[in-house]
Scaffold this motif. Sequence first.
Motif, PDB file in Angstrom:
ATOM      1  N   CYS A 204      10.321  27.198  29.417  1.00 10.46           N
ATOM      2  CA  CYS A 204      10.083  28.133  28.312  1.00 10.46           C
ATOM      3  C   CYS A 204      11.087  29.279  28.398  1.00 10.46           C
ATOM      4  O   CYS A 204      11.263  29.889  29.448  1.00 10.46           O
ATOM      5  N   MET A 205      11.755  29.587  27.285  1.00 10.57           N
ATOM      6  CA  MET A 205      12.916  30.477  27.316  1.00 10.57           C
ATOM      7  C   MET A 205      12.723  31.804  26.600  1.00 10.57           C
ATOM      8  O   MET A 205      13.534  32.718  26.775  1.00 10.57           O
ATOM      9  N   GLY A 206      11.717  31.939  25.747  1.00  9.45           N
ATOM     10  CA  GLY A 206      11.526  33.189  25.024  1.00  9.45           C
ATOM     11  C   GLY A 206      10.104  33.295  24.521  1.00  9.45           C
ATOM     12  O   GLY A 206       9.426  32.278  24.319  1.00  9.45           O
ATOM     13  N   ILE A 207       9.630  34.548  24.292  1.00  9.98           N
ATOM     14  CA  ILE A 207       8.252  34.748  23.866  1.00  9.98           C
ATOM     15  C   ILE A 207       8.156  36.010  23.030  1.00  9.98           C
ATOM     16  O   ILE A 207       8.891  36.983  23.246  1.00  9.98           O
ATOM     17  N   PHE A 218       9.442  29.813  22.852  1.00  6.72           N
ATOM     18  CA  PHE A 218      10.625  28.959  22.733  1.00  6.72           C
ATOM     19  C   PHE A 218      10.487  27.884  23.807  1.00  6.72           C
ATOM     20  O   PHE A 218      10.667  28.144  24.987  1.00  6.72           O
ATOM     21  N   ASP A 219      10.137  26.673  23.393  1.00  4.94           N
ATOM     22  CA  ASP A 219       9.925  25.555  24.307  1.00  4.94           C
ATOM     23  C   ASP A 219      11.267  24.895  24.595  1.00  4.94           C
ATOM     24  O   ASP A 219      11.816  24.164  23.766  1.00  4.94           O
ATOM     25  N   GLY A 220      11.825  25.150  25.774  1.00  4.46           N
ATOM     26  CA  GLY A 220      13.133  24.629  26.113  1.00  4.46           C
ATOM     27  C   GLY A 220      13.134  23.160  26.483  1.00  4.46           C
ATOM     28  O   GLY A 220      14.166  22.492  26.368  1.00  4.46           O
ATOM     29  N   MET A 221      11.993  22.638  26.926  1.00  4.98           N
ATOM     30  CA  MET A 221      11.933  21.226  27.294  1.00  4.98           C
ATOM     31  C   MET A 221      11.963  20.328  26.057  1.00  4.98           C
ATOM     32  O   MET A 221      12.773  19.404  25.954  1.00  4.98           O
ATOM     33  N   ASP A 222      11.090  20.599  25.097  1.00  7.27           N
ATOM     34  CA  ASP A 222      10.967  19.747  23.915  1.00  7.27           C
ATOM     35  C   ASP A 222      11.741  20.268  22.718  1.00  7.27           C
ATOM     36  O   ASP A 222      11.844  19.577  21.702  1.00  7.27           O
ATOM     37  N   THR A 253      13.749  23.148  15.291  1.00 11.61           N
ATOM     38  CA  THR A 253      14.512  22.715  16.458  1.00 11.61           C
ATOM     39  C   THR A 253      15.299  23.869  17.069  1.00 11.61           C
ATOM     40  O   THR A 253      16.039  24.567  16.374  1.00 11.61           O
ATOM     41  N   VAL A 254      15.123  24.058  18.370  1.00  8.43           N
ATOM     42  CA  VAL A 254      15.896  25.040  19.126  1.00  8.43           C
ATOM     43  C   VAL A 254      16.460  24.341  20.359  1.00  8.43           C
ATOM     44  O   VAL A 254      15.948  23.314  20.810  1.00  8.43           O
TER      45      VAL A 254
END
Length: 390
Positions: A204-207, A218-222, A253-254
Amino acid sequence: MSPRLSPSLLLSLVVASCGGDPNPDAGETSTGSTDGPATTGASEPTGSTTDAPTGTTGEAHVVPEFGANFVVIGTAEDGLNAVRDLEFNPAAPDQLWTFNMLSHGVVIYFAPGTAQQTSEERIDAYGQHFMAYVSSAAFGDLNTFATCQESRNEWNVGPQDPDDFMGPALWPADLEIFAKVGQEFPPNGQEGSHLDMLHQSPLCMGIAHEAGNAFWAFDGMDGNIVRYDFQADHGPGGSDHTDGIITRYTDVTVTRKGNIPGHMELDHATGMLYIADTGAGRLLRLDTATGTNTGTIPGDWDGAEYTGVEGADVQVLAEGLDEPSGLALHDGRILVSEHGTGDIIAFDLEGKEIDRMTTPAKRIMGITIGPAGDLWYADAGANEIVRVDP
């Protein structure tokens, strides 16, 4: 343990490696110290001045938050350890909380930037799970804050192979509770001071905070944006996650860029969520009032309500950015830090660039606006907290 005032320190810009991607491969792990809370003295702030910077047009800055003086407020001597985000506590504006990847903990500054400044490092005994490789944080309105972890769960009361049981955690901002209660290790029915955790977003990269105990992540895995509502927390150190509501925006998509957070901010007046899409070099805007719920989706870890949303209105406001990371909203402007260049860029709410400021940062990441309306940033490369002055 109370903070203490420190003597003055001679500050300089020192390159300190932030460490590599904490999860470059599926099986690669790393651990840090969780020896419990400790108190450090904070240095008296000392300014460093560059040549007067210029704006996008080549003339003097037009954005009041930009300036020519970069005042170092905090350093590694205070406990900063790959500092990636910083937030003022809205319930106690004289507290500046910083979030440190390699310590899995925080350094709190009291009266930051003044002659009375002190600091205190706090690391929850279970931070290697609940704040593992912390990337970002956001305060709520219930004297709480939430953190995102750039982790695949390499540690859960002991080293283990990553199992992706990971996501945002909810914490108390009460200094009598945070990293104070539930610190017995091994656990005796209470795993630290965290208030809740939901587990659908490894890396997880941001909240960003919405309201109550609801946050956007911000879900960095999916590679999606996910809304998390913890609802009623389970109290310090508990484990009942079943009342959580998790909503995944499956077609928003991120792209994660390892070891560089992609911060977010919600405009509460409009419901627009602004996103630093780091890996794609974009600034996005998501209208959180749009989209259609498509029903339950598989993969729930928590016994929570877990559904998908499609068709939300998401717009690209700016492209071609060099690893956008930090993000702040202020006075009708979006401020974005570029990790790749060290610049901070000001956009209007439609994505038009207004102004740009070059900083001396080695690895700029999170940014925030202080109670006085000034700009502060986290430099993970130099392990510094810096305030921008005119």
